[in-house]
Design an enzyme around this catalytic site. Structure first.
Site, short mmCIF file in Angstrom:
data_model
loop_
_atom_site.label_atom_id
_atom_site.label_comp_id
_atom_site.label_asym_id
_atom_site.label_seq_id
_atom_site.Cartn_x
_atom_site.Cartn_y
_atom_site.Cartn_z
N HIS A 115 19.86 -12.14 12.74
CA HIS A 115 19.61 -12.70 13.82
C HIS A 115 21.01 -13.50 14.50
O HIS A 115 21.57 -14.11 13.85
CB HIS A 115 18.70 -13.74 13.77
CG HIS A 115 17.18 -13.14 13.68
ND1 HIS A 115 16.07 -13.45 14.45
CD2 HIS A 115 16.82 -12.36 12.90
CE1 HIS A 115 15.12 -12.93 14.23
NE2 HIS A 115 15.48 -12.03 13.15
N PRO B 142 12.14 -28.61 6.82
CA PRO B 142 12.32 -27.33 6.99
C PRO B 142 13.02 -26.99 8.09
O PRO B 142 13.48 -25.85 8.32
CB PRO B 142 10.94 -26.57 6.81
CG PRO B 142 10.04 -27.57 7.04
CD PRO B 142 10.61 -28.95 6.71
N TYR C 99 23.77 -24.36 11.77
CA TYR C 99 22.47 -23.58 11.27
C TYR C 99 23.09 -22.12 10.58
O TYR C 99 22.40 -21.79 9.64
CB TYR C 99 21.90 -22.81 12.60
CG TYR C 99 20.65 -22.47 12.77
CD1 TYR C 99 19.48 -23.34 12.82
CD2 TYR C 99 20.57 -20.97 12.20
CE1 TYR C 99 18.15 -22.63 12.60
CE2 TYR C 99 19.16 -20.41 12.16
CZ TYR C 99 18.17 -21.36 12.44
OH TYR C 99 16.82 -20.90 12.24
N TYR D 149 12.57 -22.41 18.66
CA TYR D 149 12.18 -23.64 18.40
C TYR D 149 11.54 -24.29 19.49
O TYR D 149 12.39 -24.70 20.42
CB TYR D 149 13.55 -24.21 17.72
CG TYR D 149 13.76 -23.83 16.34
CD1 TYR D 149 14.29 -22.82 16.18
CD2 TYR D 149 13.40 -24.66 15.44
CE1 TYR D 149 14.65 -22.41 15.10
CE2 TYR D 149 13.86 -24.11 14.08
CZ TYR D 149 14.50 -22.84 13.94
OH TYR D 149 14.67 -22.54 12.69
N LYS E 268 17.63 -25.10 5.75
CA LYS E 268 18.63 -25.46 4.99
C LYS E 268 18.36 -25.26 3.60
O LYS E 268 19.22 -25.37 2.72
CB LYS E 268 19.56 -26.76 5.53
CG LYS E 268 20.05 -26.97 6.62
CD LYS E 268 21.28 -26.27 6.64
CE LYS E 268 21.30 -25.14 7.59
NZ LYS E 268 22.40 -24.31 7.90
C1 PHB Z 1 10.26 -19.57 8.21
O1 PHB Z 1 10.44 -18.53 8.78
O2 PHB Z 1 9.55 -19.66 7.39
C2 PHB Z 1 11.38 -20.70 8.89
C3 PHB Z 1 12.42 -20.24 9.79
C4 PHB Z 1 13.21 -21.14 10.20
C5 PHB Z 1 13.06 -22.45 9.89
C6 PHB Z 1 12.12 -22.88 8.99
C7 PHB Z 1 11.16 -22.04 8.21
O3 PHB Z 1 13.87 -23.53 10.61
#
Ligand code: PHB
Length: 396
Positions: A76, A294, A386, A205, A298
């Site tokens: 990605h 989450p 990130y 997000y 990280k």
């Molecule tokens: C997930 O796909 O579980 C996931 C992806 C990004 C995040 C947190 C969880 O920031």
């Protein structure tokens, strides 16, 4: 009769941190025993996060732990931040020269377990560790009961607690003192796994007046999505229709592809750092040492960064008899841990709507989001954190 074994490094916990450490140590000829309470099936089927930093992927590939990540994982090159009805893409390669990979943690675990077993790793499952003794000697011991309920002991040069947030090793390091480096959040994530095609090319997000949502992915046919909820929410209290309505309301502008929901869970948020990461010959890594919310993805990546440092420190200690890198382990690890703590806290507080948020708080938050997406410096900070800072290479 207590069975007593001896090894160089006794690793408690066969999660990503423990297994990767055993893999890297073996490459330097350092033998280890890895123990875990769980069965292989439980280890390989624990559903966790899915984003790997560039450095994590490079390490998995270069160390031979996983080549499947390149075949079955998806690179990605960006994420979308969505707020006030608009999407803003953060392009990772142009800002940092790096990307991330979507490759779920349970796939990493399958690869690591397979690699370790193929290499003849002493991996003992169904083992309950009760405590670690003699931390401050050169012969620390792991004490517990095996799968048949018989007592056992493993004596080692070093014991590593890689046994997660409910670590049985931690108290041997912290002396049982509860860390006050701790915070809870007034919200959680309601997470689902569903059978559907992706609703967008990249992760979204989204900050919306109704709260946060994350549209993530697992594969071409399975998707992972989350929305902000009260920490006391019962995962079974919502109908599928209510879940889709909650998710859809929080990503205006995107029509989500709905499908059969086959797993639902509520994830509570915590930030935590143990007040000590090493005592004598016992060290903590991964979730045993720290927890992050989450939002910044990280958790596992930070565990991998701990492993990189500890592997180097143990190489110096056990092969070259140089104690300095091991003595510096905690201090060096903590520099990255606190950067990741900050990033995870920042992403979380910038994107979620606190239950008691005032109009001022909401408008300020939108001002913060605009400050990030409209500034190359802002986007770069987010992209650097990130995709992951380079692993620390300076050791004493
Ligand atoms: C997930 O796909 O579980 C996931 C992806 C990004 C995040 C947190 C969880 O920031």
């Amino acid at each position: 009769m207590t069975t007593a074994d001896r090894t160089r490094v006794a690793i408690v916990g066969a999660g990503p941190a423990g297994l990767l450490l055993s893999h890297l140590l073996a490459a330097s000829g350092i033998e280890s025993i890895v123990v875990d309470r769980r069965s292989r099936e439980e280890i390989e089927n624990t559903i966790r996060a899915g984003i790997l930093e560039q450095g994590t992927v490079d390490l998995l590939v270069e160390s031979g732990a996983s080549t499947r990540v390149l075949e079955d994982g998806n690179r990605h090159d960006g994420i979308e931040l969505r707020f006030a009805g608009e999407g803003h893409r953060i392009d990772f390669p142009s800002l940092t020269g790096r990307s991330v990979w979507l490759y779920p943690q349970h796939e990493v675990l399958r690869d690591l377990v397979a690699a370790r077993l193929a290499a003849g790793q002493d991996l003992r499952l169904g083992i309950t560790v009760e405590r670690v003794e003699d931390a401050e000697t050169t012969r620390p011991r792991v004490i517990g009961t095996d799968a048949d309920g018989h007592p056992f002991e493993i004596e080692a040069d070093v014991v590593v607690g890689a046994d997660g947030s409910r670590s049985a090793v931690r108290s041997a390091v912290t002396g049982g003192i509860r860390s006050d480096l701790f915070r809870e959040y007034p919200f959680a994530w309601f997470g689902i796994l569903c059978d559907a095609p992706p609703s967008a090319d990249e992760l979204i997000y989204s900050n919306s007046p109704d709260g946060f949502a994350l549209i993530s992915q697992r594969s071409a046919t399975v998707q992972r999505m989350y929305f902000q909820c009260d920490p006391d929410t019962d995962p079974d209290s919502l109908s599928d229709a209510q879940i889709w309505a909650e998710l859809q309301a929080r990503v205006p502008g995107t029509t989500l592809h709905e499908g059969h929901i086959f797993q639902r869970d509520v994830l509570r948020f915590r930030s935590f750092v143990a007040h000590q990461l090493r005592r004598g010959r016992v060290a903590l890594i991964g979730d045993a040492a720290h927890t992050v919310p989450p939002t910044g993805a990280k958790g596992m990546n930070l565990a991998v960064a701990d492993v990189v440092l500890l592997d180097r420190a143990l190489g110096a200690l056990l092969v070259e008899n140089d104690e300095r890198p091991f003595d510096a382990f905690a201090e060096t690890a903590l520099r990255r841990i606190w950067k990741a703590q900050h990033f995870s806290w920042w992403m979380t507080s910038m994107l979620h709507v606190a239950p008691d948020a005032s109009q001022f708080d909401r408008e300020r938050q939108l001002g913060e989001l605009r400050s990030v997406v409209e500034s190359e410096a802002g986007r770069s900070y987010l992209a650097e954190a990130y995709t992951g800072w380079p692993f620390e290479t300076r050791l004493p």
